[in-house]
Design a protein around this motif. Structure first.
Motif, PDB file in Angstrom:
ATOM      1  N   LYS A 162       0.816  -1.277   0.074  1.00 34.53           N
ATOM      2  CA  LYS A 162      -0.037   0.173   0.085  1.00 34.53           C
ATOM      3  C   LYS A 162       0.571   1.129  -0.049  1.00 34.53           C
ATOM      4  O   LYS A 162       0.511   2.294  -0.329  1.00 34.53           O
ATOM      5  CB  LYS A 162      -1.037   0.018   1.209  1.00 34.53           C
ATOM      6  N   LYS A 163       2.094   1.078   0.295  1.00 35.10           N
ATOM      7  CA  LYS A 163       2.871   2.309   0.690  1.00 35.10           C
ATOM      8  C   LYS A 163       3.366   2.662  -0.969  1.00 35.10           C
ATOM      9  O   LYS A 163       3.692   3.796  -1.004  1.00 35.10           O
ATOM     10  CB  LYS A 163       4.378   1.864   1.466  1.00 35.10           C
ATOM     11  N   ASN A 164       3.236   1.895  -1.906  1.00 36.44           N
ATOM     12  CA  ASN A 164       3.592   2.182  -3.179  1.00 36.44           C
ATOM     13  C   ASN A 164       2.548   3.326  -3.888  1.00 36.44           C
ATOM     14  O   ASN A 164       2.817   3.854  -4.673  1.00 36.44           O
ATOM     15  CB  ASN A 164       3.631   0.899  -4.299  1.00 36.44           C
ATOM     16  N   GLY A 165       1.256   3.095  -3.105  1.00 40.59           N
ATOM     17  CA  GLY A 165       0.333   3.794  -3.612  1.00 40.59           C
ATOM     18  C   GLY A 165      -0.802   3.059  -4.307  1.00 40.59           C
ATOM     19  O   GLY A 165      -0.350   2.150  -5.098  1.00 40.59           O
ATOM     20  N   ILE A 166      -2.088   3.244  -4.244  1.00 42.67           N
ATOM     21  CA  ILE A 166      -2.853   2.190  -4.520  1.00 42.67           C
ATOM     22  C   ILE A 166      -3.201   2.392  -6.314  1.00 42.67           C
ATOM     23  O   ILE A 166      -3.745   1.455  -6.775  1.00 42.67           O
ATOM     24  CB  ILE A 166      -4.513   2.397  -3.878  1.00 42.67           C
ATOM     25  N   PHE A 167      -2.587   3.324  -6.873  1.00 40.65           N
ATOM     26  CA  PHE A 167      -2.552   3.649  -8.019  1.00 40.65           C
ATOM     27  C   PHE A 167      -1.060   3.394  -8.871  1.00 40.65           C
ATOM     28  O   PHE A 167      -0.952   3.800  -9.870  1.00 40.65           O
ATOM     29  CB  PHE A 167      -3.176   4.969  -8.728  1.00 40.65           C
ATOM     30  N   SER A 168      -0.309   2.999  -8.004  1.00 41.29           N
ATOM     31  CA  SER A 168       1.094   2.677  -8.732  1.00 41.29           C
ATOM     32  C   SER A 168       1.891   1.543  -7.978  1.00 41.29           C
ATOM     33  O   SER A 168       2.821   1.463  -7.452  1.00 41.29           O
ATOM     34  CB  SER A 168       1.933   3.942  -8.281  1.00 41.29           C
ATOM     35  N   LEU A 169       1.036   0.295  -8.007  1.00 41.77           N
ATOM     36  CA  LEU A 169       1.569  -0.653  -7.213  1.00 41.77           C
ATOM     37  C   LEU A 169       2.513  -1.550  -7.942  1.00 41.77           C
ATOM     38  O   LEU A 169       2.256  -1.472  -9.336  1.00 41.77           O
ATOM     39  CB  LEU A 169       0.285  -1.835  -7.075  1.00 41.77           C
ATOM     40  N   HIS A 170       3.588  -2.064  -7.446  1.00 40.79           N
ATOM     41  CA  HIS A 170       4.517  -2.915  -8.064  1.00 40.79           C
ATOM     42  C   HIS A 170       4.022  -4.269  -8.244  1.00 40.79           C
ATOM     43  O   HIS A 170       3.251  -4.882  -7.874  1.00 40.79           O
ATOM     44  CB  HIS A 170       5.856  -2.937  -7.186  1.00 40.79           C
ATOM     45  N   ARG A 171       5.017  -4.849  -9.034  1.00 36.35           N
ATOM     46  CA  ARG A 171       4.503  -6.331  -9.627  1.00 36.35           C
ATOM     47  C   ARG A 171       6.069  -7.167  -9.825  1.00 36.35           C
ATOM     48  O   ARG A 171       7.043  -6.582 -10.136  1.00 36.35           O
ATOM     49  CB  ARG A 171       3.881  -6.659 -10.802  1.00 36.35           C
ATOM     50  N   VAL A 172       5.889  -8.488  -9.426  1.00 35.20           N
ATOM     51  CA  VAL A 172       7.213  -9.220  -9.376  1.00 35.20           C
ATOM     52  C   VAL A 172       7.130  -9.721 -11.045  1.00 35.20           C
ATOM     53  O   VAL A 172       6.251 -10.501 -11.366  1.00 35.20           O
ATOM     54  CB  VAL A 172       7.199 -10.428  -8.399  1.00 35.20           C
ATOM     55  N   TRP A 173       8.222  -9.454 -11.848  1.00 34.03           N
ATOM     56  CA  TRP A 173       8.360  -9.821 -13.031  1.00 34.03           C
ATOM     57  C   TRP A 173       8.435 -11.425 -13.104  1.00 34.03           C
ATOM     58  O   TRP A 173       9.843 -11.668 -12.671  1.00 34.03           O
ATOM     59  CB  TRP A 173       9.252  -9.030 -14.008  1.00 34.03           C
ATOM     60  N   ILE A 174       7.908 -12.303 -13.936  1.00 34.30           N
ATOM     61  CA  ILE A 174       8.153 -13.507 -14.132  1.00 34.30           C
ATOM     62  C   ILE A 174       8.620 -13.804 -15.582  1.00 34.30           C
ATOM     63  O   ILE A 174       7.658 -13.369 -16.416  1.00 34.30           O
ATOM     64  CB  ILE A 174       7.171 -14.497 -13.649  1.00 34.30           C
ATOM     65  N   SER A 175       9.758 -14.081 -15.715  1.00 28.47           N
ATOM     66  CA  SER A 175      10.167 -14.229 -17.305  1.00 28.47           C
ATOM     67  C   SER A 175      10.096 -15.991 -17.542  1.00 28.47           C
ATOM     68  O   SER A 175      10.289 -16.618 -16.562  1.00 28.47           O
ATOM     69  CB  SER A 175      11.808 -13.627 -17.380  1.00 28.47           C
ATOM     70  N   ALA A 176       9.895 -16.123 -18.924  1.00 27.69           N
ATOM     71  CA  ALA A 176       9.754 -17.478 -19.620  1.00 27.69           C
ATOM     72  C   ALA A 176      11.149 -18.179 -19.133  1.00 27.69           C
ATOM     73  O   ALA A 176      11.260 -19.504 -19.328  1.00 27.69           O
ATOM     74  CB  ALA A 176       9.507 -17.422 -20.874  1.00 27.69           C
ATOM     75  N   SER A 177      12.163 -17.444 -19.121  1.00 28.55           N
ATOM     76  CA  SER A 177      13.554 -17.951 -19.099  1.00 28.55           C
ATOM     77  C   SER A 177      13.888 -18.326 -17.368  1.00 28.55           C
ATOM     78  O   SER A 177      14.893 -18.825 -17.331  1.00 28.55           O
ATOM     79  CB  SER A 177      14.733 -16.999 -19.538  1.00 28.55           C
ATOM     80  N   ASP A 178      13.075 -17.939 -16.579  1.00 31.03           N
ATOM     81  CA  ASP A 178      13.235 -18.060 -15.200  1.00 31.03           C
ATOM     82  C   ASP A 178      13.406 -19.561 -14.916  1.00 31.03           C
ATOM     83  O   ASP A 178      12.421 -20.525 -15.305  1.00 31.03           O
ATOM     84  CB  ASP A 178      12.179 -17.577 -14.266  1.00 31.03           C
ATOM     85  N   SER A 179      14.442 -20.118 -14.363  1.00 28.15           N
ATOM     86  CA  SER A 179      14.396 -21.621 -13.826  1.00 28.15           C
ATOM     87  C   SER A 179      13.369 -21.553 -12.644  1.00 28.15           C
ATOM     88  O   SER A 179      12.823 -20.586 -12.040  1.00 28.15           O
ATOM     89  CB  SER A 179      15.794 -21.868 -13.315  1.00 28.15           C
ATOM     90  N   THR A 180      12.954 -22.962 -12.368  1.00 26.59           N
ATOM     91  CA  THR A 180      12.171 -23.292 -11.383  1.00 26.59           C
ATOM     92  C   THR A 180      12.871 -22.605 -10.004  1.00 26.59           C
ATOM     93  O   THR A 180      12.002 -22.030  -9.036  1.00 26.59           O
ATOM     94  CB  THR A 180      12.003 -24.610 -11.152  1.00 26.59           C
ATOM     95  N   LYS A 181      14.338 -22.664  -9.760  1.00 30.66           N
ATOM     96  CA  LYS A 181      14.939 -22.152  -8.575  1.00 30.66           C
ATOM     97  C   LYS A 181      14.643 -20.604  -8.473  1.00 30.66           C
ATOM     98  O   LYS A 181      14.274 -20.185  -7.530  1.00 30.66           O
ATOM     99  CB  LYS A 181      16.371 -22.706  -8.708  1.00 30.66           C
ATOM    100  N   VAL A 182      14.889 -20.057  -9.695  1.00 31.53           N
ATOM    101  CA  VAL A 182      14.597 -18.550  -9.689  1.00 31.53           C
ATOM    102  C   VAL A 182      13.166 -18.157  -9.401  1.00 31.53           C
ATOM    103  O   VAL A 182      12.909 -17.188  -8.603  1.00 31.53           O
ATOM    104  CB  VAL A 182      15.172 -17.694 -11.141  1.00 31.53           C
ATOM    105  N   PHE A 183      12.226 -18.942 -10.059  1.00 35.38           N
ATOM    106  CA  PHE A 183      10.808 -18.858  -9.656  1.00 35.38           C
ATOM    107  C   PHE A 183      10.611 -18.781  -8.159  1.00 35.38           C
ATOM    108  O   PHE A 183      10.094 -17.931  -7.686  1.00 35.38           O
ATOM    109  CB  PHE A 183      10.126 -19.572 -10.361  1.00 35.38           C
ATOM    110  N   GLU A 184      11.155 -20.069  -7.610  1.00 36.53           N
ATOM    111  CA  GLU A 184      10.730 -20.148  -6.248  1.00 36.53           C
ATOM    112  C   GLU A 184      11.362 -19.265  -5.127  1.00 36.53           C
ATOM    113  O   GLU A 184      11.049 -18.549  -4.288  1.00 36.53           O
ATOM    114  CB  GLU A 184      11.456 -21.474  -5.543  1.00 36.53           C
ATOM    115  N   ARG A 185      12.693 -18.500  -5.743  1.00 38.49           N
ATOM    116  CA  ARG A 185      13.240 -17.510  -4.919  1.00 38.49           C
ATOM    117  C   ARG A 185      12.262 -16.189  -5.039  1.00 38.49           C
ATOM    118  O   ARG A 185      12.057 -15.346  -4.151  1.00 38.49           O
ATOM    119  CB  ARG A 185      14.641 -17.038  -5.318  1.00 38.49           C
TER     120      ARG A 185
END
Length: 200
Positions: A162-185
């Motif tokens: 909520k500190k981002n602001g309700i109209f400027s929320l962040h997201r975690v980018w997930i790439s098709a090249s991410d390994s399962t280990k990277v995804f887990e992290r």
């Protein structure tokens, strides 16, 4: 998606997230929001069957002017089918406009045009938005409020707060090249009072 299912993550809707951020409405401890931007046809042909397999929820932010127009974009029939299943369809402007680069009048125009089209097509209220290119400014936030949106997402990488602001929320980018280990992290790093929203 198998990792999320096997590790007892819950996928929630943007309405669930909004109520959590604004009203402290309880959600499961390991809750995530899954989002997709633009509205490519593989959201239906590839992503949708996987969601159904795991009984997951997700949100697609669509470019309304490209619906039923380009062969590699979603059709209105596909959007209606997914929406009825529970995939949340929300706005990504009418023409993939970078709101940071256009006037407030044009910001309002593309926001309202997209909202009205989707509301008519899906017969539901459109409340949520993702900025194309992550582009926004003070005028864009004001335009979103005036157009009747309740919450918006940037392309800034990180866990939503909520500190981002309700109209400027962040997201975690997930790439098709991410390994399962990277995804887990990316999905399991705990932070207090911060919520996870994935973007694929």
């Amino acid at each position: 998606m198998k990792y999320l299912k096997d590790n007892n993550y819950y996928t929630i809707t943007l309405t669930n997230l909004y109520e959590y951020l604004m009203n402290n409405t309880p959600i499961p401890r390991k809750s995530v929001v899954i989002t997709f931007d633009d509205g490519y046809d593989n959201n239906y042909t590839t992503m949708f069957p996987v969601l159904k397999k795991y009984k997951f929820k997700a949100t697609i932010f669509v470019i309304s002017s490209l619906i039923d127009v380009h062969s590699n974009m979603l059709t209105s029939k596909q959007l209606i089918e997914m929406d009825k299943y529970g995939v949340d369809i929300e706005s990504h402007t009418a023409h993939h406009d970078n709101l940071k680069l256009i006037s407030k009048d044009n910001q309002l125009k593309t926001l309202i045009q997209s909202k009205k089209y989707l509301e008519k097509t899906l017969n539901k209220k459109i409340n949520f938005f993702a900025y194309p290119y992550g582009g926004y400014n003070k005028n864009a936030i004001e335009a979103l409020k005036e157009a009747g949106y309740k919450m918006a997402f940037t392309t800034k990488n990180g866990w939503s707060s909520k500190k981002n602001g309700i109209f400027s929320l962040h997201r975690v980018w997930i790439s098709a090249s991410d390994s399962t280990k990277v995804f887990e992290r990316k999905v399991s790093k705990p932070k207090k009072n911060i919520f996870e929203s994935f973007s694929f």
